[in-house]
Enzyme design. Structure first.
Site, PDB file in Angstrom:
ATOM      1  N   TYR A   1       4.908 -12.555   5.540  1.00 15.67           N
ATOM      2  CA  TYR A   1       3.780 -12.030   4.772  1.00 15.67           C
ATOM      3  C   TYR A   1       3.541 -12.921   3.566  1.00 15.67           C
ATOM      4  CZ  TYR A   1       1.089  -8.471   2.134  1.00 15.67           C
ATOM      5  OH  TYR A   1       0.128  -7.790   1.419  1.00 15.67           O
TER       6      TYR A   1
ATOM      7  N   THR B   1       0.827  -1.208   0.000  1.00 23.86           N
ATOM      8  CA  THR B   1       0.000   0.000   0.000  1.00 23.86           C
ATOM      9  C   THR B   1       0.860   1.255   0.000  1.00 23.86           C
ATOM     10  OG1 THR B   1      -1.827  -1.088   1.144  1.00 23.86           O
ATOM     11  CG2 THR B   1      -1.705   1.303   1.342  1.00 23.86           C
TER      12      THR B   1
ATOM     13  N   LYS C   1       1.084 -12.867   8.258  1.00 26.30           N
ATOM     14  CA  LYS C   1       0.014 -12.113   7.603  1.00 26.30           C
ATOM     15  C   LYS C   1      -0.428 -12.918   6.401  1.00 26.30           C
ATOM     16  CE  LYS C   1      -0.956  -7.806   5.108  1.00 26.30           C
ATOM     17  NZ  LYS C   1      -0.368  -6.526   4.617  1.00 26.30           N
TER      18      LYS C   1
END
Length: 311
Positions: free
Chosen positions: A138, A50, A167
């Site tokens: 992740y 992001t 994650k």
């Protein structure tokens, strides 16, 4: 399982750029970070996908890391995405994050050549061994091209004592139970797939990693609280209202969609950095409609109370 260092709504800031020059806008980043903390975020996580970390020069990456952690000022935990194409680059970023006081670091296997399990294990072990911080693995097959199955994740974590968090962004809700079970409670799991947020909490996720609070923080926090207190009717009503928005920002790319939303809210943070381009006009109109709907009184209000989007 010991208490994880992160839980709840973990907010991911975009990286602001000056609308005229395209340079980093660190003053805007400072303001955004303060907004996310003031809105009630349980943690702040700069420099994920992001945050357009893949498009930052190293000096810019360092500045974003330092600015964000200084703005948080220890008020909530911080999770810094340190991924780089090389192990050396990832280690360097991990050490910068540690030096500036990060609570934990997050590592995505950012690859061009598909890595073997031995190569992945060596990469994670080297990065984790370079810092005295908890590490979050992740798994995001949509951006990395690598899908780490629960069995692989648990195997990677063996022998890396500070790799304690995962994650999970594949959207496979079953993994939120499978990973803690296979790891015998040594790994905490966090949801990184916005549309399955409620299912993830109900399946054992301890946190929600999301950029949505950059636009609608109150909705995200209300959904988390409803899930945490097992207020099923309220949580279902909130998700029904929020889901079209969550699907939109994921489907159109988080940096594009969040920055377009901030422009709509008159809190602009500049354009995405090329090769990313701003959201097209038609999609921007649709996002405007979705945000207007979330700003208006809704069916969720009766069950959830007011859900203001401002910070």
């Amino acid at each position: 399982m010991s208490q994880p260092p992160l839980q709840g709504v973990i907010s991911y800031p975009v990286t602001p750029f000056d609308p005229d020059t395209g340079d980093l806008d660190l003053a805007a980043l400072d303001r955004l970070t303060h907004e996310l903390v003031a809105a009630g975020s349980h943690a702040v996580a700069p420099l994920g996908s992001t945050g357009e970390s893949a498009y930052l020069r190293e000096v810019e990456w360092d500045a974003v890391c330092e600015t964000t952690l200084q703005a948080v000022g220890g008020r909530v935990p911080t999770l810094v995405g340190v991924s780089h194409w090389s192990t050396e680059g990832t280690v360097r970023r991990a050490r910068v994050a540690a030096r500036h006081g990060a609570t934990a670091i997050m590592v995505l296997p950012q690859v061009y050549w598909k890595l073997t399990e031995d190569e992945l294990r060596q990469h994670f072990a080297t990065v984790a061994g370079a810092v005295d911080l908890p590490v979050m693995l992740y798994n995001n097959p949509g951006t990395s091209g690598v899908d780490l199955l629960p069995e692989t994740v648990v195997a990677l974590a063996r022998g890396i004592p500070n790799l304690t968090m995962v994650k999970e962004s594949s959207g496979d809700v079953a993994r939120f139970r499978a990973i803690p079970e296979l790891s015998e409670g040594t790994l905490s799991v966090y949801n990184g797939n916005n549309p399955v947020a409620l299912e993830a909490f109900r399946s054992g996720a301890v946190g929600w990693c999301t950029a949505a609070p950059c636009l609608v923080p109150r909705w995200c926090l209300d959904l988390y609280e409803a899930a945490r207190h097992d207020e099923r009717e309220r949580a279902d009503a909130l998700l029904a209202e929020l889901l079209p928005f969550l699907r939109f920002i994921v489907g159109h790319g988080l940096p594009r969609a969040v920055k377009a939303g901030r422009e709509i809210q008159r809190r602009g943070l500049g354009r995405p950095r090329p090769p990313l381009q701003p959201l097209p006009d038609g999609e921007t109109r649709r996002l405007r409609e979705l945000l207007a709907r979330l700003d208006a009184p809704s069916a969720a209000d009766g069950a959830a109370g007011p859900t203001p989007n401002g910070v």
